[in-house]
Design a protein around this motif. Structure first.
Motif, PDB file in Angstrom:
ATOM      1  N   LYS A 290      -3.203  11.212 -53.293  1.00  0.00           N
ATOM      2  CA  LYS A 290      -2.080  10.437 -52.774  1.00  0.00           C
ATOM      3  C   LYS A 290      -1.638  10.861 -51.378  1.00  0.00           C
TER       4      LYS A 290
ATOM      5  N   CYS B 246       3.038   5.055 -62.319  1.00  0.00           N
ATOM      6  CA  CYS B 246       2.932   5.035 -60.859  1.00  0.00           C
ATOM      7  C   CYS B 246       2.445   3.670 -60.375  1.00  0.00           C
TER       8      CYS B 246
ATOM      9  N   CYS C  40       8.638   6.271 -55.042  1.00  0.00           N
ATOM     10  CA  CYS C  40       9.524   5.538 -55.948  1.00  0.00           C
ATOM     11  C   CYS C  40      10.162   6.451 -56.984  1.00  0.00           C
ATOM     12  N   GLY C  41       9.573   7.638 -57.197  1.00  0.00           N
ATOM     13  CA  GLY C  41      10.168   8.604 -58.114  1.00  0.00           C
ATOM     14  C   GLY C  41       9.937   8.336 -59.586  1.00  0.00           C
TER      15      GLY C  41
ATOM     16  N   CYS D 281       1.411   7.303 -52.083  1.00  0.00           N
ATOM     17  CA  CYS D 281       2.626   7.487 -52.875  1.00  0.00           C
ATOM     18  C   CYS D 281       3.710   6.800 -52.080  1.00  0.00           C
ATOM     19  N   VAL D 282       4.474   5.953 -52.740  1.00  0.00           N
ATOM     20  CA  VAL D 282       5.501   5.213 -52.018  1.00  0.00           C
ATOM     21  C   VAL D 282       6.887   5.808 -52.248  1.00  0.00           C
TER      22      VAL D 282
ATOM     23  N   CYS E  77       7.307   8.811 -61.437  1.00  0.00           N
ATOM     24  CA  CYS E  77       6.605   9.888 -62.145  1.00  0.00           C
ATOM     25  C   CYS E  77       7.568  11.019 -62.477  1.00  0.00           C
TER      26      CYS E  77
ATOM     27  N   PHE F 285      12.508   8.748 -52.905  1.00  0.00           N
ATOM     28  CA  PHE F 285      12.233   9.496 -51.669  1.00  0.00           C
ATOM     29  C   PHE F 285      11.262   8.757 -50.749  1.00  0.00           C
TER      30      PHE F 285
END
Ligand SMILES: Cc1cc2nc3c(=O)[nH]c(=O)nc-3n(C[C@H](O)[C@H](O)[C@H](O)COP(=O)(O)OP(=O)(O)OC[C@H]3O[C@@H](n4cnc5c(N)ncnc54)[C@H](O)[C@@H]3O)c2cc1C
Ligand code: SF4
Ligand code: SF4
Ligand code: FES
Lengths: 359, 273
Positions: free
Chosen positions: A321, A258, A337-338, A334-335, A340, A150
């Motif tokens: 974040k 993460c 990346c999904g 938070c980038v 987590c 996302f």
């Protein structure tokens, strides 16, 4: 510094990919990050060797795993009768430098956050710096998002024009290749590539738009009406948190995978005794979700802790974040990346957290 | 080639241990090379095998070859530290943090408020202020401890104020003891009806969390604004250089942006006290 603006753009036909591999492997110890996230990029795909990185985690490692201060021990030194000045540095590496291949735009964004922490303060981490400087990063635009991706919800995109070494953008018949560093430029000089033709350049915007649309379609369930910052900042006291952290078992996996989490703890190992005592400084990852992360000194059953309850610790991760980091830098920590969400056994997904908090 | 490891301590020899109160000792270190710090900055002190913890120097920032730090016994590392004898080697990293922004307040009235062991970090500030006391209109020091035995640096109070008409010192204890003729009451009782020019005053406060809270509330009630109050905030620390993440209050890292924080900057965040 580590990066510079784009120095060169060329074109690599898919048929010549083995040559890029050969050149990379000649100069570097190459770590091929698995590209399961982007099946469209089959040409660059290759399973990661069963390295110790893979053995540890089920998720696809991010570039961060190779740089951020993981478990590390520095050489020990005599404590009881220190004679010579302490030699704290690790012996220099003599083997080939590292090349990380197949990082994604979100991995690059995460590395920029780590760079900010470890390279921009008054005190830099010389170990991180040395590794960052000697590592060639080869990144690739994403074509097909994974179900947990996302990046577009947190200000990112599945593509970028700002690589960190070599950046590849897949086109119909080959890659557009940007060199963003001297090492990257050397690589394309060696391959004697030609600049892309106009036709190939023109393909790019449509491909990128398609990637963005695919990402939006995959995230339909999580259409957000407000920015993550607004949501998290305004809903700090929301009762909704109660449902969100209910399944969390405080395993710390979300922090572990993460690519933007960097918390660590320093401790010592003591060996020998008396005059022979030696001390070794160690550094290990830490996670803000655990109860003793911020616990302070005090009487046995009344140790002050700014976040004694799991609810506040769970929320703190999101606060950091989406709120505090955003307040100081204008960017999310938070980038999207999904990772987590992939590893959490309680199925906690940041998108779901943001969606529920919005209501 | 990496020659400096910011995570590993420098070794310093412990040359003297002074017992201040039943639970507090001052450790005097000989520095291998001249050590420069600003009042309010802190160090990370390592006792091998027992761990590393943050402490603020209590000696004068003008002294560079010796460093004193005053430590209350309260847990695993400090328990073992209290057993250590002169001649041992301890590890030091730092100095870290910003230090008090005292230059900004020249010509103003300075209110120093300490609670318990909180006078220790403030002593380096007091030394700094006294060395240039002519620069400030007033320096008013208020100190409170639990009982007379727990008062730190009892022999020094008179020398701090001697021949400095613009400096005053008042202390109080929560509970008196036989022979105690001084004030009894919480430190906040020293703060009502201050004889300072409030608009020109800045307060530097250090002490346990509850004390910080009630001193802040009292000062606000007395008419100081949040901008005029600096609090030595206490959070768990490890790296001291803004990297390990644990000392945060909102977007701030105390080790880097503090540990003395302007109350106006942090008051909006949850869990400040
Ligand atoms: C900036 C700063 C300055 C300080 N200055 C002084 C001082 O001058 N004199 C003094 O007596 N005390 C001071 N403290 C508090 C002191 O650091 C703690 O009392 C000490 O860490 C307790 O360690 P312990 O091992 O005895 O306690 P335990 O409860 O056994 O704690 C175990 C470990 O947790 C960590 N820890 C616990 N509490 C804290 C804390 N408040 N801050 C950071 N790490 C902690 C330490 O690594 C410690 O070894 C200061 C704290 C900070 C943050
Ligand atoms: S991975 Fe899930 S269960 Fe584990 S600490 Fe994170 S949120 Fe909690
Ligand atoms: S919080 Fe989750 S989605 Fe965001 S960068 Fe970290 S692992 Fe990726
Ligand atoms: S002590 Fe590590 S970030 Fe502050």
């Amino acid at each position: 510094m580590l990066e510079r603006s784009i120095v060169r753009t060329d074109f690599l036909p898919y048929a010549r990919l083995p040559e890029l591999r050969a050149v990379l492997e000649g100069r570097y110890r190459v770590v091929w990050q698995e590209a399961a996230r982007a099946p469209g990029n089959a040409a660059c795909r290759r399973r990661a060797p069963a390295s110790r990185w893979k053995a540890r985690a089920l998720h696809i490692p991010s570039g961060a795993d190779f740089f951020r201060p993981c478990a590390r021990k520095w050489p020990s030194f005599p404590w009881a009768t220190p004679a010579a000045p302490v030699a704290h540095q690790a012996p220099p590496r003599t083997d080939k430098p590292l090349a990380l291949v197949n990082l994604r735009p979100c991995d690059l964004a995460a590395l920029r956050i780590l760079d900010d922490v470890f390279l921009s303060g008054d005190v830099v981490d010389p170990f991180y710096q040395a590794r960052r400087q000697s590592t060639l990063i080869v990144s690739v635009d994403c074509v097909t998002p994974a179900p947990t991706c996302f990046c577009h919800l947190v200000g990112g995109a599945p593509f970028t024009d700002a690589g960190m070494g070599l950046h590849l953008s897949p086109l119909a018949t080959g890659y557009r290749v940007h060199a963003d560093s001297d090492a990257g430029e050397r690589m394309i000089t060696e391959l004697a590539l030609a600049p892309p033709e106009l036709r190939e350049e023109e393909e790019l915007p449509a491909r990128r738009q398609a990637a963005m649309e695919a990402l939006a379609a995959a995230n339909q369930r999580f259409t957000l009406t407000r920015s993550p910052y607004t949501t998290v900042a305004e809903r700090a006291a929301s009762d909704r948190w109660q449902d969100l952290f209910a399944g969390c078992v405080e395993c710390g996996a979300c922090c572990r995978v993460c690519p933007t989490c960097y918390c660590f703890y320093l401790f010592d190992e003591l060996t020998g005794g008396g005059q022979e005592a030696r001390c070794r400084r160690c550094r290990t990852w830490d996670s803000c979700i655990t109860a003793d992360y911020a616990r302070m000194a005090g009487p046995p059953n009344a140790k002050p802790n700014p976040r004694p309850r799991l609810r506040t610790r769970f929320a703190n991760r999101f606060d950091h974040k989406y709120r505090f980091h955003y307040e100081t830098s204008g960017e999310y920590a938070c980038v999207g990346c999904g990772r987590c969400a992939e590893v959490c056994m309680a199925r906690s997904d940041p998108r779901e957290v943001l969606r529920v908090l919005e209501q | 080639m990496i020659t400096f490891n910011p995570y590993a301590p420098r070794l310093c020899k412990l040359v003297e241990v002074k017992t201040e109160t039943p639970t507090i000792k001052t450790f005097v270190l000989e520095m291998p090379e001249p050590f420069h710090f600003r009042a309010g900055q802190f160090i990370e002190l390592t006792l091998p095998g027992a761990g590393e913890a943050p402490f603020t120097p209590s000696s004068s920032p003008l002294e560079h070859d010796r460093l004193e730090t005053t430590v209350i016994r309260t847990g695993s590392m400090t328990d073992r530290l209290h057993e250590v004898e002169p001649g041992a080697w301890l590890g030091v990293r730092g100095p870290f943090g910003k230090g008090y922004p005292i230059e900004k307040y020249r010509g103003k009235e300075i209110l120093v408020v300490g609670g318990g062991c909180g006078l220790a970090p403030l002593r380096s500030l007091i030394y700094q202020l006294l060395s240039e006391s002519y620069r400030y209109r007033r320096i008013s020091i208020k100190y409170g401890a639990r009982e007379p035995d727990e008062l730190l640096y009892r022999d020094s109070y008179a020398t701090w104020t001697a021949e400095r008409p613009n400096v005053d010192f008042t202390c109080t204890v929560d509970a008196g003891a036989p022979g105690w003729t001084g004030r009894v009451g919480l430190v906040t009782t020293l703060l009502s009806g201050l004889d300072l020019s409030l608009p020109d005053t800045v307060a530097f406060v250090c002490g346990p969390e509850v004390m910080l809270k009630f001193v802040t509330l009292t000062l606000l009630k007395e008419g100081l604004s949040a901008e005029q109050i600096y609090l030595s905030m206490n959070r768990r620390m490890s790296c001291g250089i803004g990297q390990c993440g644990r000392c945060s209050i909102g977007p701030y890292y105390l080790c880097k942006d503090g540990p003395d924080m302007n109350y106006a900057a942090i008051q909006q965040y949850e869990n400040v006290f």
